[in-house]
Design an enzyme around this catalytic site. Structure first.
Site, PDB file in Angstrom:
ATOM      1  N   ARG A 147       0.889  -1.084   0.200  1.00  0.00           N
ATOM      2  CA  ARG A 147       0.032  -0.004  -0.032  1.00  0.00           C
ATOM      3  C   ARG A 147       0.778   1.275   0.154  1.00  0.00           C
ATOM      4  NH1 ARG A 147      -3.879   2.247   5.081  1.00  0.00           N
ATOM      5  NH2 ARG A 147      -1.912   3.248   5.531  1.00  0.00           N
ATOM      6  N   TYR A 159      -2.964  11.620   5.810  1.00  0.00           N
ATOM      7  CA  TYR A 159      -3.138  10.282   6.301  1.00  0.00           C
ATOM      8  C   TYR A 159      -2.272   9.083   5.855  1.00  0.00           C
ATOM      9  CZ  TYR A 159      -4.602   5.393   6.794  1.00  0.00           C
ATOM     10  OH  TYR A 159      -4.798   4.156   7.113  1.00  0.00           O
ATOM     11  N   ASP A 211      -5.020   3.742  -0.080  1.00  0.00           N
ATOM     12  CA  ASP A 211      -6.306   4.118   0.948  1.00  0.00           C
ATOM     13  C   ASP A 211      -6.415   5.507   0.814  1.00  0.00           C
ATOM     14  OD1 ASP A 211      -7.907   3.982   3.026  1.00  0.00           O
ATOM     15  OD2 ASP A 211      -6.725   3.138   4.461  1.00  0.00           O
ATOM     16  N   HIS A 213      -8.857   6.613   2.754  1.00  0.00           N
ATOM     17  CA  HIS A 213      -9.424   6.904   4.022  1.00  0.00           C
ATOM     18  C   HIS A 213     -10.509   7.998   4.096  1.00  0.00           C
ATOM     19  CE1 HIS A 213      -8.663   6.488   8.291  1.00  0.00           C
ATOM     20  NE2 HIS A 213      -8.009   5.481   7.775  1.00  0.00           N
ATOM     21  N   GLU A 237      -8.913   1.987  -1.727  1.00  0.00           N
ATOM     22  CA  GLU A 237      -9.574   1.700  -0.706  1.00  0.00           C
ATOM     23  C   GLU A 237     -10.424   2.877   0.020  1.00  0.00           C
ATOM     24  OE1 GLU A 237      -7.059   0.222   2.397  1.00  0.00           O
ATOM     25  OE2 GLU A 237      -8.070   0.871   3.959  1.00  0.00           O
ATOM     26  N   GLU A 263     -13.608  -1.403   6.389  1.00  0.00           N
ATOM     27  CA  GLU A 263     -13.039  -1.462   7.700  1.00  0.00           C
ATOM     28  C   GLU A 263     -13.647  -1.045   8.920  1.00  0.00           C
ATOM     29  OE1 GLU A 263      -8.971   0.568   6.975  1.00  0.00           O
ATOM     30  OE2 GLU A 263      -9.830   2.044   8.075  1.00  0.00           O
ATOM     31  N   ARG A 284     -13.586  -5.445   3.337  1.00  0.00           N
ATOM     32  CA  ARG A 284     -12.477  -5.086   4.232  1.00  0.00           C
ATOM     33  C   ARG A 284     -12.875  -5.288   5.671  1.00  0.00           C
ATOM     34  NH1 ARG A 284      -7.976  -3.867   4.114  1.00  0.00           N
ATOM     35  NH2 ARG A 284      -8.100  -2.018   5.653  1.00  0.00           N
ATOM     36  N   GLU A 340      -4.386  -7.511   5.114  1.00  0.00           N
ATOM     37  CA  GLU A 340      -3.637  -6.574   5.471  1.00  0.00           C
ATOM     38  C   GLU A 340      -2.703  -6.829   6.490  1.00  0.00           C
ATOM     39  OE1 GLU A 340      -5.578  -3.057   6.949  1.00  0.00           O
ATOM     40  OE2 GLU A 340      -3.883  -1.819   6.668  1.00  0.00           O
ATOM     41  N   TRP A 403     -11.742  11.873   8.770  1.00  0.00           N
ATOM     42  CA  TRP A 403     -10.207  11.601   8.988  1.00  0.00           C
ATOM     43  C   TRP A 403     -10.219  10.204   8.294  1.00  0.00           C
ATOM     44  CZ3 TRP A 403      -7.635   7.574  11.425  1.00  0.00           C
ATOM     45  CH2 TRP A 403      -6.418   7.598  11.345  1.00  0.00           C
TER      46      TRP A 403
HETATM   47  C1  CS2 Z   1      -6.306   2.088   7.928  1.00  0.00           C
HETATM   48  C2  CS2 Z   1      -6.234   1.846   9.516  1.00  0.00           C
HETATM   49  O1  CS2 Z   1      -5.059  -0.110   7.866  1.00  0.00           O
HETATM   50  C3  CS2 Z   1      -5.690   0.938   7.259  1.00  0.00           C
HETATM   51  O2  CS2 Z   1      -6.169   0.410   6.097  1.00  0.00           O
HETATM   52  O3  CS2 Z   1      -7.177   2.653   7.486  1.00  0.00           O
HETATM   53  O4  CS2 Z   1      -4.854   1.959   9.897  1.00  0.00           O
HETATM   54  C4  CS2 Z   1      -7.267   2.907  10.341  1.00  0.00           C
HETATM   55  O5  CS2 Z   1      -6.652   3.953  10.012  1.00  0.00           O
HETATM   56  C5  CS2 Z   1      -7.043   2.277  11.938  1.00  0.00           C
HETATM   57  O6  CS2 Z   1      -7.389   0.995  11.739  1.00  0.00           O
HETATM   58  C6  CS2 Z   1      -7.923   3.315  12.583  1.00  0.00           C
HETATM   59  O7  CS2 Z   1      -8.448   2.537  13.834  1.00  0.00           O
HETATM   60 MG    MG Z   2      -7.966   1.822   5.632  1.00  0.00          MG
END
Ligand code: CS2
Ligand code: MG
Length: 403
Positions: A147, A159, A211, A213, A237, A263, A284, A340, A403
């Site tokens: 990633r 991020y 990602d 985010h 992602e 996620e 995810r 991951e 975020w």
């Molecule tokens: C992230 C995470 O792993 C990922 O893809 O989006 O690091 C995420 O920020 C954290 O799990 C938040 O708790």
């Molecule tokens: Mg993520």
């Protein structure tokens, strides 16, 4: 057989982890991960006040009935706190069932569908050149999939990018969140340059992931997906927040870049429309946040009908218990995509002894009965809980953003 005792262990060997331990009257025990990053103590209270009193005296072998009891029986359904608590019970009961049967979890699920589990890890850098060096380091370690995230000119905190090399990108030691800044226009202009640079240096064979985010709107995500097409991403992602599942319809109409999301999901209902309409390619959700093995099996089976594959969340804020159970699930699940892998700190691995191994960019499942992860309670006690918050994000005018 009966559940004799159940209790919660909170430990912070680098970051906070919430673990549920269930002990039977025959002396067999199982553990489950209940960690909800930044909201850990809410799950602890839910488990201690509402779940544990209902567990003591139950038959630990009745996993399905216990799942339904905790889900339907609460009247209030779903939500990350409830589902993480249920997941921890579920994982611990599967662990016990494996130990009783003398079989590793993947055997209970249906046996191996593959010899090893492909993983991806994170390459991040303050700029594109630094990110490329990190990609190179991961490729040397054997990763087939990486990633990529890099700092963006004109944005102070991006991020996935730590302030200094070697630091975490999610400040985890403050009660109040850090404030980050965001500028969509700058990001959209920058991201394709990062993808182009990665392809130019590493060629076509490397799987490249990214990602977003949750930062974009659907039409912005569509533009990014289109502009990323020449660089053949493995996935894009969380390109938009997914409460409105229809958002993905619009993105899908515009781009062939594969899409991954989920996620923050905690139930099959969060992903049903996305899957049934084939708006996404990878789901995810994690075993911890989406109700455990019992619930995730249903999500994966639904996904399989629609060509959607798994790509479980595996950050360091999920404990090795979740990761260990995930490696079993990944070894079995027919529609596996990728796992991951953000390596845990050594002290975390010491608190949670485990038998999964990392080798040549892949996880190899262990043969210990159950999910193969335990907790060293003495070691755990050395690391008391540290209140921690995830950051928040603001636009330049002060508007609170995702975020
Ligand atoms: C992230 C995470 O792993 C990922 O893809 O989006 O690091 C995420 O920020 C954290 O799990 C938040 O708790
Ligand atoms: Mg993520």
């Amino acid at each position: 057989m009966k559940i004799k005792d159940a209790y919660v262990i909170v430990t912070s060997p680098g970051r906070n982890f919430v673990t549920l331990k269930i002990v039977t009257d025959e002396g067999v025990h199982g553990i489950g991960d209940a960690t909800l990053n930044g909201r850990e103590m809410a799950v602890v209270a839910y488990l201690e006040e509402h779940v544990i009193p209902a567990l003591v005296g139950r038959d630990p072998q009745r996993i399905e009935d216990t799942w339904q009891y905790l889900y339907r029986g609460a009247y209030w359904r779903r939500g990350p706190v409830t589902m993480s608590a249920i997941a921890a019970v579920d994982m611990a009961l599967w662990d016990i069932k494996g130990k009783l049967a003398g079989l590793p979890l993947y055997q209970l699920l249906g046996g191996k569908s593959r010899e090893r589990v492909m993983t991806y890890s994170h390459a991040t850098g303050s700029d594109i050149a630094a990110c490329l060096d990190e990609v190179a380091r991961h490729v040397e370690q054997g990763y087939r999939a990486v990633r990529v995230q890099s700092g963006i000119p004109g944005i102070q905190s991006t991020y996935g990018v730590a302030k200094r090399p070697g630091e975490r990108y999610e400040p985890a030691d403050a009660k109040l969140p850090a404030e980050h800044d965001w500028n969509t226009a700058r990001y959209l202009n920058h991201a394709p340059k990062l993808f182009a640079a990665v392809r130019e240096r590493f060629g076509d064979d490397l799987h490249v992931l990214h990602d977003v985010h949750h930062r974009l709107t659907p039409i912005e995500a569509a533009r990014l997906g289109k502009e990323a097409e020449p660089y053949k991403l493995f996935w894009l992602e969380d390109c938009v927040p997914a409460e409105n599942q229809q958002s993905f319809k619009l993105i899908r109409q515009h781009t062939t870049t594969p899409l991954a999301v989920g996620e923050v999901f905690n139930s099959i209902h969060d992903c049903r429309e996305l899957i049934e309409n084939q708006w996404i390619d990878y789901i995810r959700a994690s075993l911890t946040h989406a109700g455990g093995i019992t619930a995730m099996r249903r999500i994966a089976d639904l996904a399989g009908l629609y060509h959607v594959r798994t790509g479980f969340h595996g950050p360091t804020d999920l404990s090795p218990v979740c990761l260990g159970a995930a490696v079993h699930f990944d070894t079995w699940v027919p529609n596996f995509g990728i796992q991951e892998h953000m390596p845990h700190e050594t002290r975390t691995d010491e608190v949670f002894p485990h038998d999964y191994r990392f080798e040549d960019g892949h996880f190899i499942v262990g043969e210990t009965p159950g999910h193969g992860v335990d907790i060293d309670e003495k070691a755990a006690a050395r690391f008391p809980y540290q209140p921690a918050s995830l950051p928040v994000n603001r636009l330049e005018d002060g508007t609170l953003w995702h975020w």
